[in-house]
Design an enzyme around this catalytic site. Structure first.
Site, short mmCIF file in Angstrom:
data_model
loop_
_atom_site.label_atom_id
_atom_site.label_comp_id
_atom_site.label_asym_id
_atom_site.label_seq_id
_atom_site.Cartn_x
_atom_site.Cartn_y
_atom_site.Cartn_z
N ARG A 98 0.83 -1.37 0.10
CA ARG A 98 0.04 -0.03 -0.23
C ARG A 98 0.82 1.21 0.08
NH1 ARG A 98 -3.93 2.31 4.43
NH2 ARG A 98 -1.94 2.58 5.48
N VAL A 129 -10.95 11.04 -9.72
CA VAL A 129 -11.52 9.64 -9.95
C VAL A 129 -10.58 8.42 -9.81
CG1 VAL A 129 -12.72 8.21 -12.00
CG2 VAL A 129 -13.12 10.69 -11.58
N ASP A 159 -20.78 4.76 -6.65
CA ASP A 159 -21.36 4.09 -5.55
C ASP A 159 -22.96 4.43 -5.25
OD1 ASP A 159 -18.52 2.85 -5.04
OD2 ASP A 159 -18.20 5.06 -4.52
N HIS A 187 -14.23 5.93 -0.79
CA HIS A 187 -14.37 5.15 -1.90
C HIS A 187 -13.70 3.82 -1.88
CE1 HIS A 187 -15.18 3.93 -6.21
NE2 HIS A 187 -14.07 3.90 -6.37
#
Ligand code: NDP
Length: 328
Positions: A98, A129, A159, A187
């Site tokens: 990550r 986005v 979503d 998100h």
């Protein structure tokens, strides 16, 4: 005739870009009477593909499209920009940690934030986005100190639209019968689609559904994991629906929400609902006079509280990680 609005799209040669550009050029982003000038930003190896897309845009002879520029330089791409759609991002590859992902994206969104700060028009509006969208938006925002923070947003409208559609199916109603649905948080798979404030024909949606097991074990995971389900079925990630949601996000931002309704967008927190100030988190928002505003004063029950807190905790972790990397 009106002066064209400058719309910059990054990652323009990608899947989402391909689904997005034609709708912008045909007037769906800003309206049927607003001419647009497109700026396409790509990495050098994808400039040629962007040129191909531009050839197709030319071939549509869109009456509202007053020009297309293609560049691999962020400064050029954002000079005078009114609407910036930051779609290009570094996807997570196999075995990538990550931290590596956040670092790679910091290398993209920091210079883009700086370029927006240096050259954007006074009314610039930014929608991120590219994933991790909330944190990428935070990085860009932190490097654009001269732009009001509220102009940086990240997309949770897809979503939101997915949740609308799932709920409409469950209840056998039209999506237009549903009001006040909310996506809270990040998100990501931790996002929380909230039916306890949503209304269907004047009733609270969760009550109309009256099936807590469906809500917890079907609805929430279906909405949160829809992207993976589409990859599984289509063999490619969702692109047209993501582009559609980006169009919806900007269209609503500019044109407003309906009276008695709201939508979902990740915006800079003012501390509402216990979300730490400055985080870019999804909230129920109304749009009025070209501004998104967080809906205030909703009562949050225990079930929702736990889910909102979990998603916000993930955002705090991402923020702390990019801080630790010196990206903000
Ligand atoms: P896509 O166009 O399919 O996706 C672009 C980004 O949108 C990804 O980060 C993707 O995240 C994200 N995304 C957000 N919501 C969704 C959703 N619902 N469904 C799918 N994606 C979503 O990617 P491509 O690889 O086709 O294209 C990316 C382009 O960006 C390439 O042409 C590349 O060259 C370019 N690029 C440009 C940069 C720049 O302009 N400076 C920088 C980096 C890349 P996820 O990965 O999680 O699916």
């Amino acid at each position: 005739t009106r002066t064209p609005v400058n719309v910059t799209v990054t990652g323009a040669a990608g899947q989402i870009g391909y689904a997005l550009l034609f709708r912008i050029a045909s007037g769906h982003l800003l309206g049927p009477d607003v001419p647009v000038r497109l700026r396409l930003l790509e990495i050098p190896q994808a400039v040629k593909a962007a040129e191909g897309t531009a050839m197709e845009l030319d071939d549509c002879a869109f009456p509202l499209l007053s020009g297309i520029d293609i560049t691999d330089d962020a400064k050029t791409a954002f000079d005078g920009v009114n609407v910036a759609l930051l779609v290009g991002a570094r996807p997570r590859s196999k075995g990538m940690e990550r931290g590596d992902l956040l670092e790679a994206n910091g290398g993209i969104f920091k210079p883009q934030g700086e370029a927006i700060n240096a050259g954007a028009a006074d009314d610039v509006r930014v929608l991120v986005v590219g994933n991790p969208a909330n944190t990428n938006a935070l990085i860009a925002q932190q490097h654009a100190p001269d732009v009001p923070a509220e102009r940086f947003t990240a997309m949770t409208r897809l979503d939101h639209n997915r949740a609308l559609s799932q709920l409409a199916k469950k209840l056998g109603v039209a999506v237009t019968d549903i009001r006040k649905l909310t996506i809270w948080g990040n998100h990501s798979a931790t996002q929380y689609p909230d039916l306890f404030h949503a209304e269907v024909g004047g009733r609270i949606a969760a009550e109309a559904v009256n099936d807590q097991s469906w809500l917890e074990n079907d609805f929430i995971p279906t909405v949160a994991k829809r992207g993976a389900a589409i990859i599984e079925a289509r063999g490619a990630s969702s692109a047209a629906s993501a582009a559609n949601a980006a169009i919806d996000h900007v269209h609503t931002w500019v044109n407003g929400t309906d009276e008695g309704d709201w939508t979902s967008a990740a915006v800079v927190s003012d501390g509402s609902y216990g979300v730490p100030e400055g985080l870019i988190s999804s909230f129920p928002v109304t749009a009025k006079d070209g501004r998104y505003e967080i809906v205030q004063g909703l009562e949050i029950d225990e079930f929702s509280r736990a889910r909102i807190d979990a998603s916000v905790a993930e955002l705090v972790e991402e923020r702390d990680a990019v801080r630790g990397l010196g990206l903000i």
